[in-house]
Design a protein around this motif. Structure first.
Motif, PDB file in Angstrom:
ATOM      1  N   VAL A 162       0.824  -1.200   0.000  1.00  0.00           N
ATOM      2  CA  VAL A 162       0.000   0.000   0.000  1.00  0.00           C
ATOM      3  C   VAL A 162       0.865   1.261   0.000  1.00  0.00           C
ATOM      4  O   VAL A 162       1.855   1.341   0.732  1.00  0.00           O
ATOM      5  N   ALA A 163       0.484   2.228  -0.824  1.00  0.00           N
ATOM      6  CA  ALA A 163       1.035   3.587  -0.734  1.00  0.00           C
ATOM      7  C   ALA A 163       0.064   4.417   0.099  1.00  0.00           C
ATOM      8  O   ALA A 163      -1.145   4.378  -0.135  1.00  0.00           O
ATOM      9  N   VAL A 164       0.589   5.151   1.072  1.00  0.00           N
ATOM     10  CA  VAL A 164      -0.250   5.857   2.037  1.00  0.00           C
ATOM     11  C   VAL A 164      -0.049   7.366   1.908  1.00  0.00           C
ATOM     12  O   VAL A 164       1.090   7.843   1.854  1.00  0.00           O
ATOM     13  N   VAL A 165      -1.159   8.097   1.879  1.00  0.00           N
ATOM     14  CA  VAL A 165      -1.145   9.551   1.819  1.00  0.00           C
ATOM     15  C   VAL A 165      -1.913  10.074   3.032  1.00  0.00           C
ATOM     16  O   VAL A 165      -3.029   9.611   3.309  1.00  0.00           O
ATOM     17  N   GLY A 187       4.304  13.899  11.457  1.00  0.00           N
ATOM     18  CA  GLY A 187       5.033  12.643  11.450  1.00  0.00           C
ATOM     19  C   GLY A 187       4.617  11.613  12.477  1.00  0.00           C
ATOM     20  O   GLY A 187       4.363  10.451  12.125  1.00  0.00           O
ATOM     21  N   PRO A 188       4.519  11.967  13.782  1.00  0.00           N
ATOM     22  CA  PRO A 188       4.183  10.951  14.781  1.00  0.00           C
ATOM     23  C   PRO A 188       2.817  10.302  14.562  1.00  0.00           C
ATOM     24  O   PRO A 188       2.634   9.124  14.863  1.00  0.00           O
ATOM     25  N   VAL A 189       1.862  11.058  14.035  1.00  0.00           N
ATOM     26  CA  VAL A 189       0.542  10.496  13.766  1.00  0.00           C
ATOM     27  C   VAL A 189       0.600   9.603  12.532  1.00  0.00           C
ATOM     28  O   VAL A 189       0.058   8.488  12.516  1.00  0.00           O
ATOM     29  N   ALA A 190       1.267  10.071  11.483  1.00  0.00           N
ATOM     30  CA  ALA A 190       1.405   9.265  10.272  1.00  0.00           C
ATOM     31  C   ALA A 190       2.171   7.969  10.552  1.00  0.00           C
ATOM     32  O   ALA A 190       1.863   6.918   9.980  1.00  0.00           O
ATOM     33  N   ASP A 191       3.156   8.023  11.438  1.00  0.00           N
ATOM     34  CA  ASP A 191       3.877   6.808  11.827  1.00  0.00           C
ATOM     35  C   ASP A 191       2.921   5.793  12.450  1.00  0.00           C
ATOM     36  O   ASP A 191       3.067   4.580  12.254  1.00  0.00           O
ATOM     37  N   GLY A 192       1.931   6.296  13.208  1.00  0.00           N
ATOM     38  CA  GLY A 192       0.946   5.405  13.803  1.00  0.00           C
ATOM     39  C   GLY A 192       0.104   4.700  12.758  1.00  0.00           C
ATOM     40  O   GLY A 192      -0.256   3.531  12.911  1.00  0.00           O
ATOM     41  N   ALA A 193      -0.234   5.413  11.682  1.00  0.00           N
ATOM     42  CA  ALA A 193      -0.990   4.797  10.591  1.00  0.00           C
ATOM     43  C   ALA A 193      -0.199   3.667   9.955  1.00  0.00           C
ATOM     44  O   ALA A 193      -0.726   2.570   9.703  1.00  0.00           O
ATOM     45  N   ALA A 194       1.074   3.927   9.687  1.00  0.00           N
ATOM     46  CA  ALA A 194       1.915   2.901   9.075  1.00  0.00           C
ATOM     47  C   ALA A 194       2.080   1.696   9.998  1.00  0.00           C
ATOM     48  O   ALA A 194       2.022   0.541   9.547  1.00  0.00           O
ATOM     49  N   ALA A 195       2.277   1.948  11.288  1.00  0.00           N
ATOM     50  CA  ALA A 195       2.441   0.844  12.241  1.00  0.00           C
ATOM     51  C   ALA A 195       1.190  -0.026  12.316  1.00  0.00           C
ATOM     52  O   ALA A 195       1.270  -1.259  12.369  1.00  0.00           O
ATOM     53  N   TYR A 196       0.022   0.606  12.316  1.00  0.00           N
ATOM     54  CA  TYR A 196      -1.247  -0.141  12.358  1.00  0.00           C
ATOM     55  C   TYR A 196      -1.382  -1.026  11.129  1.00  0.00           C
ATOM     56  O   TYR A 196      -1.810  -2.190  11.221  1.00  0.00           O
ATOM     57  N   ARG A 241       4.985   6.662   1.189  1.00  0.00           N
ATOM     58  CA  ARG A 241       4.134   7.516   2.018  1.00  0.00           C
ATOM     59  C   ARG A 241       4.432   8.972   1.748  1.00  0.00           C
ATOM     60  O   ARG A 241       5.584   9.355   1.563  1.00  0.00           O
ATOM     61  N   ARG A 242       3.369   9.790   1.730  1.00  0.00           N
ATOM     62  CA  ARG A 242       3.511  11.239   1.667  1.00  0.00           C
ATOM     63  C   ARG A 242       2.592  11.848   2.715  1.00  0.00           C
ATOM     64  O   ARG A 242       1.422  11.489   2.811  1.00  0.00           O
ATOM     65  N   ASP A 243       3.129  12.780   3.507  1.00  0.00           N
ATOM     66  CA  ASP A 243       2.368  13.433   4.568  1.00  0.00           C
ATOM     67  C   ASP A 243       2.351  14.936   4.340  1.00  0.00           C
ATOM     68  O   ASP A 243       3.340  15.523   3.912  1.00  0.00           O
ATOM     69  N   LEU A 244       1.217  15.549   4.658  1.00  0.00           N
ATOM     70  CA  LEU A 244       1.069  16.994   4.494  1.00  0.00           C
ATOM     71  C   LEU A 244       1.643  17.764   5.677  1.00  0.00           C
ATOM     72  O   LEU A 244       1.908  18.962   5.578  1.00  0.00           O
ATOM     73  N   ASP A 245       1.796  17.105   6.840  1.00  0.00           N
ATOM     74  CA  ASP A 245       2.408  17.690   8.032  1.00  0.00           C
ATOM     75  C   ASP A 245       1.589  18.852   8.598  1.00  0.00           C
ATOM     76  O   ASP A 245       2.138  19.856   9.052  1.00  0.00           O
ATOM     77  N   LEU A 246       0.260  18.688   8.611  1.00  0.00           N
ATOM     78  CA  LEU A 246      -0.630  19.695   9.183  1.00  0.00           C
ATOM     79  C   LEU A 246      -0.937  19.367  10.637  1.00  0.00           C
ATOM     80  O   LEU A 246      -1.371  18.256  10.943  1.00  0.00           O
ATOM     81  N   LEU A 247      -0.768  20.327  11.512  1.00  0.00           N
ATOM     82  CA  LEU A 247      -1.044  20.125  12.933  1.00  0.00           C
ATOM     83  C   LEU A 247      -2.524  20.305  13.251  1.00  0.00           C
ATOM     84  O   LEU A 247      -3.115  19.546  14.024  1.00  0.00           O
ATOM     85  N   SER A 248      -3.161  21.289  12.668  1.00  0.00           N
ATOM     86  CA  SER A 248      -4.532  21.657  13.017  1.00  0.00           C
ATOM     87  C   SER A 248      -5.567  20.786  12.320  1.00  0.00           C
ATOM     88  O   SER A 248      -5.579  20.681  11.093  1.00  0.00           O
ATOM     89  N   VAL A 302      -3.798   2.521  -3.126  1.00  0.00           N
ATOM     90  CA  VAL A 302      -3.460   3.780  -2.452  1.00  0.00           C
ATOM     91  C   VAL A 302      -4.472   4.007  -1.343  1.00  0.00           C
ATOM     92  O   VAL A 302      -5.683   3.881  -1.552  1.00  0.00           O
ATOM     93  N   MET A 303      -3.976   4.340  -0.160  1.00  0.00           N
ATOM     94  CA  MET A 303      -4.825   4.637   0.991  1.00  0.00           C
ATOM     95  C   MET A 303      -4.672   6.108   1.350  1.00  0.00           C
ATOM     96  O   MET A 303      -3.558   6.596   1.550  1.00  0.00           O
ATOM     97  N   ILE A 304      -5.799   6.823   1.398  1.00  0.00           N
ATOM     98  CA  ILE A 304      -5.815   8.230   1.817  1.00  0.00           C
ATOM     99  C   ILE A 304      -6.412   8.271   3.218  1.00  0.00           C
ATOM    100  O   ILE A 304      -7.594   8.014   3.408  1.00  0.00           O
ATOM    101  N   SER A 305      -5.592   8.595   4.203  1.00  0.00           N
ATOM    102  CA  SER A 305      -6.013   8.497   5.603  1.00  0.00           C
ATOM    103  C   SER A 305      -6.440   9.847   6.147  1.00  0.00           C
ATOM    104  O   SER A 305      -5.782  10.858   5.924  1.00  0.00           O
TER     105      SER A 305
END
Length: 260
Positions: free
Chosen positions: A125-128, A133-142, A153-160, A187-190
């Motif tokens: 799976v490719a994950v978007v 980072g710490p939240v996206a890492d949780g998605a990958a670990a799950y 994986r690509r992350d937008l790095d939005l806090l809000s 592709v998974m869009i989380s």
């Protein structure tokens, strides 16, 4: 059910502005979605983000009880990060607890995403994500815990979370177009607070792969649990027969009684 074919109950983070309108607009005729909200604080610093998400957990039983009092056919905790950050086993416990309290089958968005990927028979799976980072890492670990390989994986790095809900759907589509899908089978869009439905069919044509978003998977799994096999955009997942629900969701569906 007062003329309705099915009632879907959604438990939604208080700062999420996308999941209810996106899912409601795609439901088939005669199916209604009802939502209750759980408070979540906007994190001021990245190190506060995970704790703010996980703090919703203690409010979930009361929210499930509210939806159960309506007699919904299924309850879905419509928060991807809130269901994957404690890991797969904790997510299974959440599904079981919500089913018991609501008196109906229950699932989480993370559980629905796993079921969607398994239904399509994919493993790589490719994950978007829009996450930091710490939240996206949780998605990958799950996903790894659930038997998948995250190949890109690509992350937008939005806090809000509020900011995520204000993004145009072109943002999620653009990140899918940027991620390397050469080794992926889907592709998974989380994130349920991220508009995706407008471009899913186009993205599938462009990538040649199934593209599954959090809201798509949540709606699809909830409809299947409620006995409805239609609804939503014309994408690969919704054309698949059956639902590869995890064991803990099948148990909740078999064991839940009606509350009225």
């Amino acid at each position: 059910m007062h003329g309705s074919r099915a009632r879907i109950g959604l438990i939604v983070p208080s700062t999420n502005s996308v999941v209810e309108p996106e899912i409601s607009a795609a439901l088939p005729p005669g199916v209604a979605a009802y939502a209750t909200r759980v408070p979540v604080a906007e994190a001021a610093r990245p190190e506060e983000k995970v704790a703010s998400i996980l703090a919703m957990r203690e409010r979930l039983p009361a929210a499930a009880a509210e939806l159960g009092s309506l007699g919904v056919d299924v309850v879905a905790y419509a928060c991807t990060s809130g269901s994957f950050l404690h890991g797969r086993d904790s997510d299974a416990d959440t599904c079981a607890e919500l089913a018991t309290v609501a008196g109906s089958p229950a699932l989480t968005t993370s559980t629905a995403m796993v079921a969607a990927l398994r239904t399509m028979g994919v493993r790589r799976v490719a994950v978007v994500t829009p996450y930091i980072g710490p939240v996206a890492d949780g998605a990958a670990a799950y996903l790894v815990q659930s038997g998948f390989e995250v190949v890109a994986r690509r992350d937008l790095d939005l806090l809000s979370n509020l900011a995520k809900g204000r993004l145009e759907p072109e943002v999620s589509a653009g990140l899918v177009r940027e991620v390397d899908v050469s080794g992926a089978e889907a592709v998974m869009i989380s994130c349920t607070n991220w508009r995706t439905f407008e471009h899913l069919a186009d993205l599938e044509c462009e990538t040649g792969l199934p593209v599954v978003s959090s809201n798509l998977a949540t709606m699809w799994a909830a409809l299947r649990l409620a006995g409805i096999d239609e609804g939503g955009p014309d994408v690969a997942l919704l054309r698949e027969a059956g639902t590869a629900l995890p064991d803990h969701v099948r148990r909740s569906a078999a064991g839940a009684g009606r509350t009225g």
